[in-house]
Design an enzyme around this catalytic site. Structure first.
Site, PDB file in Angstrom:
ATOM      1  CE  LYS A   1      -1.735   1.718   3.971  1.00 17.39           C
ATOM      2  NZ  LYS A   1      -2.462   1.708   5.243  1.00 17.39           N
TER       3      LYS A   1
ATOM      4  CG  ASP B   1      -9.097   6.987  10.687  1.00 16.98           C
ATOM      5  OD1 ASP B   1     -10.273   7.354  10.847  1.00 16.98           O
ATOM      6  OD2 ASP B   1      -8.142   7.776  10.737  1.00 16.98           O
TER       7      ASP B   1
HETATM    8  C1  R5P Z   1      -1.897   1.690   8.893  1.00 14.40           C
HETATM    9  O1  R5P Z   1      -0.708   1.676   8.994  1.00 14.40           O
HETATM   10  C2  R5P Z   1      -2.846   1.092   9.900  1.00 14.40           C
HETATM   11  O2  R5P Z   1      -2.476  -0.184  10.299  1.00 14.40           O
HETATM   12  C3  R5P Z   1      -4.231   1.068   9.316  1.00 14.40           C
HETATM   13  O3  R5P Z   1      -4.250   0.210   8.198  1.00 14.40           O
HETATM   14  C4  R5P Z   1      -4.659   2.427   8.872  1.00 14.40           C
HETATM   15  O4  R5P Z   1      -4.304   3.407   9.810  1.00 14.40           O
HETATM   16  C5  R5P Z   1      -6.136   2.443   8.650  1.00 14.40           C
HETATM   17  O5  R5P Z   1      -6.501   3.711   8.196  1.00 14.40           O
HETATM   18  P1  R5P Z   1      -7.654   3.868   7.132  1.00 14.40           P
HETATM   19  O6  R5P Z   1      -8.805   3.020   7.589  1.00 14.40           O
HETATM   20  O7  R5P Z   1      -7.963   5.342   7.148  1.00 14.40           O
HETATM   21  O8  R5P Z   1      -7.098   3.439   5.806  1.00 14.40           O
END
Ligand code: R5P
Length: 310
Positions: A188, A218
């Site tokens: 990612k 999030d």
């Molecule tokens: C990232 O490093 C975390 O482990 C989560 O994948 C991330 O913070 C999730 O954020 P969102 O739901 O906004 O993509």
């Protein structure tokens, strides 16, 4: 032992108290008309082993409440004060990832210790190294102790564990070893805050049932995009679990529209009352946290709760 809660997750605090067969301590939290926070313990805590249960999800009022509760406990002569922070907010700001930014996770650590925390108990920190920001004892729990039992009971065949990003790789590997599943990772990219892009999937997911494992959700961007990517590559049923459901913006809608068939999250952050989704299932972290509090109080091992797990 005395357990108190602020306003961030009183439901979880009540369940923790019930696990421990103690009543929640009597306290009062009020706001002045300008919004300033006022807190008072309504019972004697002099010489007590005090546990303050408060997640620090936004808004920052939750963190501020915890700091005020710590200060009040210190000034009330508690013998020992443990900040029990089921979800430790600001953990994603754990390094200078670009010039002229703050390391806010370190700032929060300093604030907690200055306010009066003698020790901290938390679960699935975004980055385990944050423990090093503290110079007080720190107990770090793993939600794998909750999720692994849950998925073992499901007996999902041909299972591949998928880490939705490189940062979740270590956690995903532990799940794959424990559940006897194969492992894949989503490459990612994050061009800016809250925006994520899937570049590649490393590992085989074709014809497999997939379980994606993350510490937090999030905006839901990382998880739902990872789900789309593995679906395109021929994955069958896609399950997902996350320790902390921040679920900001339209995250729930994204989950609903995504190919994820079931999303499991713990109750470290309370679910917003208006959330209606048949896909979302909540498992409580209260027994794990309650048991850890019991062990801290009795000075017993906590790591033995996680034999064979990470
Ligand atoms: C990232 O490093 C975390 O482990 C989560 O994948 C991330 O913070 C999730 O954020 P969102 O739901 O906004 O993509």
């Amino acid at each position: 032992m005395k357990i108190f809660t602020g306003s961030s997750n009183p439901q979880l605090a009540a369940k923790i108290a019930a696990y421990l067969s103690v009543r929640l301590g009597d306290s009062e939290l009020k706001h002045f008309t300008d919004g300033e926070i006022w807190f008072k313990y309504n019972e004697n805590i002099r010489g007590c082993d005090v546990f303050l249960v408060q997640s620090t999800q936004p808004p920052a009022e939750h963190l501020m409440e915890l700091l005020i509760m710590l200060d009040a406990a210190k000034r009330s002569s508690a013998k020992r004060i443990t900040a029990v922070i089921p979800y430790f907010g600001y953990a994603r700001q754990d390094r200078k990832d670009r010039p002229r930014v703050a390391i806010t996770a370190k700032l929060v650590a300093d604030l907690l210790a200055t306010a009066g925390a003698d020790r901290v108990l938390t679960m699935d920190l975004h980055a385990a190294q944050i423990q090093g920001f503290f110079n007080i004892p720190f107990d770090h729990l793993y939600a794998s102790a909750i999720f692994i039992d849950f998925y073992e009971a499901k007996e999902i065949p041909d299972l591949a564990i998928v880490a939705p990003d490189i940062g979740s790789m270590k956690r995903a590997r532990a799940y794959s070893e424990f559940l006897g599943a194969s492992l894949a990772v989503v490459d990612k990219r994050r061009p800016s805050q809250n925006i994520s892009e899937v570049m590649n999937v490393i590992g085989d997911v074709k014809g497999k049932n997939v379980l994606m494992v993350d510490d937090l959700i999030d905006t839901g961007g990382s998880l739902t995009q990872a789900a789309e990517a593995v679906k395109k590559l021929g994955a069958k049923d896609i399950y997902a679990c996350c320790t902390h459901g921040v679920l900001s913006g339209n995250a729930v809608e994204k989950i609903e529209k995504s190919p994820i068939c079931e999303f499991v999250v713990t109750d470290t952050i309370p679910m917003k009352p208006n959330v209606k989704s048949d896909k979302i299932r909540i498992l409580t972290a209260s027994s794990l946290i309650g048991e850890s509090i019991r062990r801290i109080f009795n000075e017993e091992s906590i790591s033995s709760l996680f034999v064979n797990q990470r």
